[in-house]
Design a protein around this motif. Structure first.
Motif, mmCIF file in Angstrom:
data_model
loop_
_atom_site.group_PDB
_atom_site.id
_atom_site.type_symbol
_atom_site.label_atom_id
_atom_site.label_comp_id
_atom_site.label_asym_id
_atom_site.label_seq_id
_atom_site.Cartn_x
_atom_site.Cartn_y
_atom_site.Cartn_z
ATOM 1 N N GLU A 288 -2.585 -4.259 10.035
ATOM 2 C CA GLU A 288 -1.404 -4.251 9.183
ATOM 3 C C GLU A 288 -1.755 -3.610 7.840
ATOM 4 O O GLU A 288 -2.631 -4.098 7.119
ATOM 5 C CB GLU A 288 -0.913 -5.679 8.961
ATOM 6 N N ARG B 227 -0.367 -3.577 4.874
ATOM 7 C CA ARG B 227 -0.276 -4.455 3.708
ATOM 8 C C ARG B 227 -1.479 -5.394 3.646
ATOM 9 O O ARG B 227 -2.008 -5.682 2.571
ATOM 10 C CB ARG B 227 1.015 -5.272 3.763
ATOM 11 N N SER C 161 3.781 4.513 6.555
ATOM 12 C CA SER C 161 5.069 3.878 6.290
ATOM 13 C C SER C 161 5.294 2.848 7.384
ATOM 14 O O SER C 161 5.484 3.205 8.551
ATOM 15 C CB SER C 161 6.191 4.920 6.287
ATOM 16 N N GLU D 245 -3.932 -5.271 0.348
ATOM 17 C CA GLU D 245 -3.872 -6.456 -0.495
ATOM 18 C C GLU D 245 -4.967 -7.456 -0.150
ATOM 19 O O GLU D 245 -4.882 -8.627 -0.502
ATOM 20 C CB GLU D 245 -2.489 -7.110 -0.381
ATOM 21 N N PHE E 92 6.534 -1.106 3.778
ATOM 22 C CA PHE E 92 5.394 -0.974 2.879
ATOM 23 C C PHE E 92 4.780 0.404 3.104
ATOM 24 O O PHE E 92 4.570 0.828 4.237
ATOM 25 C CB PHE E 92 4.381 -2.072 3.193
ATOM 26 N N GLU E 93 4.488 1.135 1.994
ATOM 27 C CA GLU E 93 3.982 2.497 2.114
ATOM 28 C C GLU E 93 2.635 2.647 1.417
ATOM 29 O O GLU E 93 2.406 2.051 0.365
ATOM 30 C CB GLU E 93 4.981 3.491 1.522
ATOM 31 N N VAL E 94 1.780 3.457 2.017
ATOM 32 C CA VAL E 94 0.455 3.735 1.473
ATOM 33 C C VAL E 94 0.217 5.237 1.523
ATOM 34 O O VAL E 94 0.547 5.893 2.521
ATOM 35 C CB VAL E 94 -0.656 3.030 2.284
ATOM 36 N N ASP F 227 10.225 -2.396 1.897
ATOM 37 C CA ASP F 227 10.358 -2.450 3.346
ATOM 38 C C ASP F 227 10.883 -1.096 3.815
ATOM 39 O O ASP F 227 12.055 -0.775 3.620
ATOM 40 C CB ASP F 227 11.331 -3.558 3.737
ATOM 41 N N ALA G 53 -0.143 2.350 -3.346
ATOM 42 C CA ALA G 53 0.687 1.568 -2.427
ATOM 43 C C ALA G 53 2.052 1.362 -3.061
ATOM 44 O O ALA G 53 2.161 1.215 -4.287
ATOM 45 C CB ALA G 53 0.031 0.222 -2.134
ATOM 46 N N LYS G 54 3.083 1.350 -2.251
ATOM 47 C CA LYS G 54 4.452 1.158 -2.721
ATOM 48 C C LYS G 54 5.046 -0.032 -2.008
ATOM 49 O O LYS G 54 5.189 -0.040 -0.779
ATOM 50 C CB LYS G 54 5.281 2.417 -2.458
ATOM 51 N N GLN G 55 5.352 -1.067 -2.796
ATOM 52 C CA GLN G 55 5.946 -2.268 -2.218
ATOM 53 C C GLN G 55 7.353 -1.966 -1.707
ATOM 54 O O GLN G 55 8.044 -1.109 -2.237
ATOM 55 C CB GLN G 55 6.004 -3.382 -3.273
#
Length: 368
Positions: A267, A269, A313, A273, A299-301, A297, A293-295
């Motif tokens: 996962e 996230r 994504s 994290e 979650f994007e990296v 829905d 990272a972009k919080q």
């Protein structure tokens, strides 16, 4: 509220947070009032709220509140190109948060009479604090931006402090004091430690700096120079986020061809994290890789290094260039799990003339 009362309140806050433990630094905070180093117009940047303009002429009380709040005050955007009132741009100079400043100064373990080199003068506040502790004739502060240095000189004169100020590239240190420095205090982020800092510091001397290898936030590093010209030390328990040394700002670039689609095994996230210990492991095993990272829905990296990149994504992964950065990141994550998920205080850094490497638990246990 008087200035003294404001400083007392700030000191009590820093003591309760564990940032301030030494009476000598409390005395320095009183001797060098922070508001003397706040521009009349600047951008307050609280950690838990939106930033806002402070203007001494328009609202002196709000300006003074920000001067004695435990958060940064941004003093320059985009190397001075962008008006500070916009608050919109790349932060390139600031008055750092008091808690971060004092914690770094305590890690430096300065004694009266120590010869101290500061990299990054900024507003001049930390140079003034160091001057009060070590003696102003013992402090040299190097700043690359002349406009920033000129303002710092005015601030320091107003505060009655006279450290030696030098216009130059901090990556080169200050050869005039080599090899007799006792302490090197760095107020900008670095991913690669310039060996000049080690070379110019006497055996037993201490170097503290924000190690920022590409994942936010960075890490507070404390190195001690040995008799063999090698600096070794661990990461402190707390993180740090600073503006990068100018020649180590992460470059942009165009990514290579050959994009590939796949799905994340772990996962995303969970990985991003997992904590600062994993961040150090990633930096040690994937040097030169940056991530954001972009919080939300989903979650994007985004990862990038040179001409390679990866975008995640949700569970969908797209990778570009010669390296499969997301696959590499997952490999590091599972290695870190196999090590017992160590936190950042179990990691350390060694700097030699040939470069630097990260280790786990003991300097001879280099992670590769």
């Amino acid at each position: 509220m008087s200035v003294r009362q404001r400083i007392d309140a700030l000191c009590c806050e820093l003591e309760s947070n564990g940032d301030l433990t030494e009476p000598a630094w409390r005395a320095a905070l009183h001797a060098v009032p922070r508001h003397l180093f706040v521009p009349d117009r600047a951008w307050a940047a609280p950690y838990d709220a939106k930033g806002y303009l402070i203007d001494r002429e328009q609202d002196a009380e709000a300006w003074m509140d920000a001067a004695y709040a435990d958060h940064p005050v941004i003093t320059q955007l985009d190397d001075g190109v962008t008006d500070i009132a916009t608050g919109d741009g790349y932060y390139t100079s600031s008055l750092s948060a008091p808690g971060v400043v004092v914690d770094f100064l305590e890690l430096l373990r300065v004694y009266e009479g120590n010869r101290v080199l500061e990299i990054g003068t900024g507003t001049g506040w930390t140079a003034a604090l160091l001057s009060h502790r070590a003696g102003e004739g013992n402090v040299v502060s190097v700043e690359i931006d002349k406009s920033v240095l000129d303002v710092a000189a005015d601030n320091l004169a107003r505060a009655g402090c006279k450290p030696r100020l030098v216009l130059g590239d901090g990556a080169a240190g200050f050869p005039d004091r080599a090899p007799f420095l006792d302490r090197v205090h760095v107020t900008c982020g670095v991913s690669q430690v310039p060996y000049a800092w080690v070379e110019q510091t006497r055996p037993g001397g201490i170097i503290v700096f924000p190690w920022m290898p590409g994942l936010e936030p960075g890490h507070k590093a404390v190195l001690t120079v040995g008799r063999d010209g090698v600096a070794i030390g661990r990461f402190s328990r707390r993180g740090a986020s600073y503006m990068m040394l100018r020649d180590q700002r992460p470059p942009g670039g165009e990514y290579g061809s050959g994009h590939r689609e796949s799905r994340a095994t772990a996962e995303p996230r969970r990985i991003l994290e997992a904590g600062a210990g994993l961040d150090v492991a990633i930096a040690g095993l994937m040097p030169g890789v940056s991530a954001t990272a972009k919080q939300g829905d989903p979650f994007e990296v985004t990862l990038w290094s040179g001409q390679s990149a990866a975008h995640v994504s949700g569970a969908e992964v797209t990778q570009y260039g010669d390296r499969s950065l997301w696959d590499e990141l997952e490999d590091v994550f599972f290695r870190w799990i196999e090590w017992g998920s160590p936190d950042r205080t179990r990691f350390g850094l060694t700097v030699t003339p040939e470069g630097q490497h990260v280790w786990l638990d003991q300097p001879d246990n280099v992670i590769r």
